[in-house]
Design a protein around this motif. Sequence first.
Motif, short mmCIF file in Angstrom:
data_model
loop_
_atom_site.label_atom_id
_atom_site.label_comp_id
_atom_site.label_asym_id
_atom_site.label_seq_id
_atom_site.Cartn_x
_atom_site.Cartn_y
_atom_site.Cartn_z
N ASN A 186 41.30 -1.72 25.25
CA ASN A 186 41.93 -3.00 24.91
C ASN A 186 42.09 -3.12 23.40
O ASN A 186 41.12 -3.21 22.67
N MET A 187 43.34 -3.09 22.93
CA MET A 187 43.61 -3.14 21.50
C MET A 187 44.16 -4.49 21.05
O MET A 187 44.53 -4.65 19.89
N LEU A 188 44.22 -5.45 21.97
CA LEU A 188 44.78 -6.75 21.62
C LEU A 188 43.96 -7.38 20.48
O LEU A 188 42.75 -7.55 20.59
N GLY A 189 44.63 -7.72 19.38
CA GLY A 189 43.95 -8.36 18.26
C GLY A 189 43.15 -7.40 17.40
O GLY A 189 42.45 -7.83 16.48
N VAL A 190 43.24 -6.09 17.66
CA VAL A 190 42.45 -5.11 16.89
C VAL A 190 43.27 -4.65 15.68
O VAL A 190 44.42 -4.26 15.83
N ASP A 191 42.65 -4.71 14.51
CA ASP A 191 43.31 -4.19 13.31
C ASP A 191 43.14 -2.68 13.29
O ASP A 191 42.07 -2.15 12.99
N GLN A 192 44.22 -1.97 13.64
CA GLN A 192 44.12 -0.51 13.82
C GLN A 192 44.51 0.27 12.58
O GLN A 192 44.51 1.51 12.61
N MET A 233 49.35 1.11 19.24
CA MET A 233 49.95 0.21 20.23
C MET A 233 48.94 -0.82 20.67
O MET A 233 47.74 -0.57 20.64
N GLY A 234 49.44 -1.96 21.07
CA GLY A 234 48.61 -2.92 21.79
C GLY A 234 47.99 -4.00 20.93
O GLY A 234 47.37 -4.92 21.47
#
Lengths: 433, 404
Positions: free
Chosen positions: A324-330, A349-350
Amino acid sequence: MQRRDFLGVSAGALASLGLAGIATQANASKGSGDTPVAVKGGRTPVTTLNTRTLGFRMNNGVKEYHLIAEAIEQEVAPGMTALFWGYNGSSPGPTIEAIEGDRVRIFVSNKLPEHTTIHWHGILLPAGMDGVGGLTQPQIKPGETYVYEFTLGKSGTFMYHPHADEMVQMAQGMMGMFIVHPKNPAERRVDRDYAFMLASYKIDPGTRRPDPAEMLDFNLWTFNSRTFPAIAPLVARTGERVRIRVANLTMTNHPVHVHGVDFRVTGTDGGWIPEAGQWPEVTTDVAVGQIRVIEFVAKAPGDWALHCHKSHHTMGPMGHGVPNMLGVDQAAATQQIEALLPGQHYMEMGTNGMAEMQDMAAMAAMMPLPPNTLPMMTGEGPFGPIEMGGMFTLLKVRDELQPGDYSDPGWYEHPPGTVARPADSKAFSGIPI
Amino acid sequence: MTRMHHPGRWLGGLLLWPLLAIAQAAAAPPDYPPPAWLGDAPRLATELAAPPLTFDRVTRIALLSAPGLWDAYRAHGISPAQLARLPHWRDAAPLSVRRDVLGLDAAPLARAQLTEAVLAQVAAARLDWLRLALADQQLALCRQQQQAAQAALTLMQAQYRAGNAAEDKLLPVQLAARRADADVLDCRASAAAARRDLAQRLGLPPGSALAAAPLPELPAILPAQDAIAALAAQSPAARLRAQALATEAKLLPARGATRGVSLPLLHGFDAEAMPPVSGEQLAAWRAEQEADAQLAAEYAGLTLARQRYALLAEQLPDARRYTRVMLTHYNGMLGSVYELIAARAAEFALQRELLEQQAAFWQHWLALDARLAGALESDFPQSAPSSPVATPAATHKEHDHAAP
Ligand SMILES: [Cu+2]
């Protein structure tokens, strides 16, 4: 030669030549398209999405049909083909249409590598014709042809499917619709009569054959073994009475939802529902091994979505192990991952949602998907990506459509001022929130 | 000693240099700064040690300044200072110790002690060089593995901060990243140790920034085992053993037969009928057997390393392809980015295994070459010609004809 004719000839020709193995079906049509086969007495014939009606011959007052169980290769949607088992060159097999009171004789040839039978789901018939291998008849061995014969005592919407090694054979796509029209053409008359089957498959990305051992985790949710945007649209003229027959042979229920209309459930695989027992709906749940027949008057022109309301059933394949990458600063990680993959295109992505998946699919040349699989989201509409897949198609209602015209009318042209638009900030300031 | 006058043969140069002056200087204890009797040898050795340090350069430096050769040089009257003045160090063509330095093909049994010392020191230097080449390449891969582990950790930490991952996911990734850090530490220490050992072996200053050229690719074909055995029979060690046996055989009749012993087992046998054998002969035969066994073991090691290397090398394209496949799965949201990173990390791990087998092969190869007194050395794949050492013009002209 029309596409339907071509299919009829090719399947028949293959059958008569006794060719074993794979019959390749031509591409799914773009529209519900071809005018359905006429049914005697001015009845409205059934349009089975992406699939045809089976032909028959009369023999001393008996309608004779021939189903051939066989392996086929068929497109699920552009970019993916599957090795199914089906009937007469397709999955689902061609729809059988007959009339209440008909005596039918159905020959079933088995060109599969294992035995099979056919069960006539919902039809009341002598026990020996019920098609349960081992229980009501011997199994039909590979190479054998059996004959079933019975009288159709009532009209309604039914199915046919194997009752032999069911788990495998239905998971491979063996199923079809069996529709019995009322004897009286005026009874329950509609202007358009559509039918499709809900079928789910597990075909891992890069493979071509449905996994028969899968019980729960399917990745292809289909109408008639096709996914959006390869599922034909349903078309109707404004004011016409429309019937849709939905049969479910997946392993789970599907709340089928239609936009732009309110409908009533007018029948099941048990028979017709009297008007007093009907109520308005916009979604009806079709449980496993059930048929729901819905009817409505197409009141409003437009392009209306028709889909299963489980949102993961209106999507292409997606991995469950995806973090789950929602809201993650990648940003920092992306730099490091790019450094690990010199010469390759890596895209984070995400972070803001998954809508970018469709852009990703569009850039397949740069960011390829595995072979023979479908993007998670797809479909291009007049306003941009539709971001759907799986059990999704369109009900296209038009004022100008001619009766009996089933061709795709293209995108709906909205009257001026009837499309949602960006708002001026002054227009909504001061509204209590 | 006339045979040593062939022009271009280093041995001539080495052995004809005056001994006396140097012998005295060699008595001074070695220390840094280098003792004066080494002359230009340390400077030239340092020049030759400029990166990338190749197999051929290591051989030259060893001959020029390996402290392990000082005793043998002193015993044979060879001055490192004069050696350093030879023009040959700057030749572009690879140097053969066997042919160009020792002249073994022409005189296999001459100067046995010097030959043994030179071969041993050159072999030891080459093995140290191999260790450094391996350690440096391992370190590069170690760092890539660390980068992979760190990329996974950075992403997982970002997920953790965003509230999308809990400690059950974070901690294993963090542990793996710290393990990769520790691994880099070990790899770096191994490389530093290899660098120190090589510097010491070559008589270079302890802090020398040595950088070995990459390990060469494995040869397409191996010499057959019987060819190796034939070469071994021609080696000075084997010739010396044969010579010793021949000498003993002549001496034996004079010494008489071995005295018989009375054993129940031997009842009825005439002990004097047994052929006379000396203890020296037995020792020589035992040495022969041992040499054969060691040669066979070395050859088996060489073959095994080559087979292992080939098997691993076959896997590498598949490992790379698997990473690309995982990328397509990632692109389609069908697979996790962590699987993608793990696939890449698996490539690095495989490359490390491959490298180990590559080094093992050359290690066996060098050991075998040492047993064969350099009979294989000219087959060692030379790296692409590196820029020759800058030649101080004055030195070059002054000592153009060191050999009379
Ligand atoms: Cu559904």
